[in-house]
Motif scaffolding. Structure first.
Motif, mmCIF file in Angstrom:
data_model
loop_
_atom_site.group_PDB
_atom_site.id
_atom_site.type_symbol
_atom_site.label_atom_id
_atom_site.label_comp_id
_atom_site.label_asym_id
_atom_site.label_seq_id
_atom_site.Cartn_x
_atom_site.Cartn_y
_atom_site.Cartn_z
ATOM 1 N N ARG A 4 0.840 -1.185 0.000
ATOM 2 C CA ARG A 4 0.000 0.000 0.000
ATOM 3 C C ARG A 4 0.876 1.236 0.000
ATOM 4 N N THR A 5 0.629 2.134 -0.922
ATOM 5 C CA THR A 5 1.433 3.351 -0.983
ATOM 6 C C THR A 5 1.074 4.259 0.186
ATOM 7 N N ALA A 6 2.083 4.869 0.751
ATOM 8 C CA ALA A 6 1.849 5.784 1.865
ATOM 9 C C ALA A 6 1.087 7.007 1.372
ATOM 10 N N ASP A 7 0.281 7.579 2.252
ATOM 11 C CA ASP A 7 -0.543 8.728 1.888
ATOM 12 C C ASP A 7 0.312 9.895 1.399
ATOM 13 N N TYR A 8 1.360 10.207 2.150
ATOM 14 C CA TYR A 8 2.146 11.383 1.770
ATOM 15 C C TYR A 8 2.848 11.160 0.439
ATOM 16 N N VAL A 9 3.185 9.920 0.136
ATOM 17 C CA VAL A 9 3.792 9.618 -1.153
ATOM 18 C C VAL A 9 2.782 9.827 -2.276
ATOM 19 N N ARG A 10 1.555 9.441 -2.010
ATOM 20 C CA ARG A 10 0.508 9.619 -3.013
ATOM 21 C C ARG A 10 0.285 11.101 -3.307
ATOM 22 N N VAL A 11 0.308 11.906 -2.251
ATOM 23 C CA VAL A 11 0.151 13.349 -2.445
ATOM 24 C C VAL A 11 1.322 13.899 -3.265
ATOM 25 N N VAL A 12 2.528 13.485 -2.899
ATOM 26 C CA VAL A 12 3.714 13.961 -3.615
ATOM 27 C C VAL A 12 3.631 13.584 -5.092
ATOM 28 N N GLU A 13 3.287 12.345 -5.339
ATOM 29 C CA GLU A 13 3.268 11.871 -6.725
ATOM 30 C C GLU A 13 2.144 12.519 -7.533
ATOM 31 N N THR A 14 1.009 12.717 -6.901
ATOM 32 C CA THR A 14 -0.117 13.332 -7.605
ATOM 33 C C THR A 14 0.205 14.763 -8.009
ATOM 34 N N ILE A 15 0.720 15.522 -7.058
ATOM 35 C CA ILE A 15 1.043 16.921 -7.373
ATOM 36 C C ILE A 15 2.187 16.989 -8.384
ATOM 37 N N THR A 16 3.155 16.102 -8.227
ATOM 38 C CA THR A 16 4.255 16.068 -9.186
ATOM 39 C C THR A 16 3.733 15.798 -10.594
ATOM 40 N N ALA A 17 2.797 14.872 -10.693
ATOM 41 C CA ALA A 17 2.222 14.542 -11.995
ATOM 42 C C ALA A 17 1.468 15.726 -12.575
ATOM 43 N N GLN A 18 0.749 16.442 -11.718
ATOM 44 C CA GLN A 18 -0.009 17.598 -12.185
ATOM 45 C C GLN A 18 0.913 18.699 -12.696
ATOM 46 N N ILE A 19 2.058 18.830 -12.053
ATOM 47 C CA ILE A 19 3.011 19.849 -12.509
ATOM 48 C C ILE A 19 3.629 19.432 -13.837
ATOM 49 N N ARG A 20 4.044 18.177 -13.907
ATOM 50 C CA ARG A 20 4.691 17.695 -15.123
ATOM 51 C C ARG A 20 3.727 17.658 -16.297
ATOM 52 N N ALA A 21 2.445 17.524 -15.990
ATOM 53 C CA ALA A 21 1.440 17.489 -17.055
ATOM 54 C C ALA A 21 1.030 18.895 -17.497
ATOM 55 N N GLY A 22 1.545 19.910 -16.767
ATOM 56 C CA GLY A 22 1.193 21.273 -17.131
ATOM 57 C C GLY A 22 -0.142 21.710 -16.561
ATOM 58 N N GLU A 23 -0.720 20.836 -15.763
ATOM 59 C CA GLU A 23 -2.001 21.178 -15.134
ATOM 60 C C GLU A 23 -1.794 22.270 -14.088
ATOM 61 N N LEU A 24 -0.627 22.218 -13.461
ATOM 62 C CA LEU A 24 -0.207 23.291 -12.555
ATOM 63 C C LEU A 24 1.006 23.948 -13.186
ATOM 64 N N LYS A 25 0.875 25.218 -13.507
ATOM 65 C CA LYS A 25 1.948 25.894 -14.229
ATOM 66 C C LYS A 25 2.850 26.684 -13.280
ATOM 67 N N PRO A 26 4.090 26.909 -13.698
ATOM 68 C CA PRO A 26 5.039 27.665 -12.875
ATOM 69 C C PRO A 26 4.466 29.007 -12.420
ATOM 70 N N GLY A 27 4.626 29.295 -11.139
ATOM 71 C CA GLY A 27 4.119 30.541 -10.587
ATOM 72 C C GLY A 27 2.705 30.439 -10.067
ATOM 73 N N GLU A 28 2.056 29.355 -10.436
ATOM 74 C CA GLU A 28 0.670 29.187 -10.008
ATOM 75 C C GLU A 28 0.600 28.780 -8.542
ATOM 76 N N LYS A 29 -0.466 29.184 -7.878
ATOM 77 C CA LYS A 29 -0.623 28.916 -6.457
ATOM 78 C C LYS A 29 -1.319 27.589 -6.220
#
Lengths: 77, 77
Positions: A4-29
DNA sequence: CCACATTTGTCCGTATGTATC
DNA sequence: AGATACATACGGACAAATGTG
């Protein structure tokens, strides 16, 4: 097995994926600690631990009193 | 000025320096959470947070029931 | 200028699970 | 079976910075 993946790892990976996908852009809050905790159904402490790692990796930058922002923008250094 | 460094950052930097200086060699075992907490005069939680970052950076590897070891050894991957 | 709320940052203590010895 | 040790999660407390009224 069935590790089972740890919760904090899931959060890290999800946000990382969103950034790499351009869903969250540089400078965005990003959402606040409380909002992220709510979205991922974890405690604020766990959300903080995840953001601490993302900060350590240089993916985001936190600013007291303001919020957490995606790094990589030419205005952020 | 006189930037007060966070405790967990100091622990991370100290251990990192010890590894880079060869004082702690690959495959070598680090002190336990409790021992590190005692040495650096911080709580166990803070020592854990520091080691979590060192793990995230790939400098050390934790093994449940055994201990935390310096990474980089040909036997560790 | 001051008071207040918001938000990030740090630290602590505790509980539980899992693996090793 | 029990002790030791790492891994994760939670909640609370306080500080520091920001923005607003």
């Amino acid at each position: 097995m069935a590790n089972r993946t740890a919760d904090y790892v899931r959060v890290v990976e999800t946000i990382t994926a969103q950034i790499r996908a351009g869903e969250l852009k540089p400078g965005e809050k990003l959402p606040t600690y409380a909002q992220l905790a709510d979205q991922f159904d974890v405690s604020v402490s766990t959300a903080q631990a995840a953001l601490r790692i993302l900060r350590d990796r240089g993916l985001v930058e936190g600013h007291q009193g303001k919020g957490t922002y995606v790094a990589g923008s030419p205005e952020t250094p």
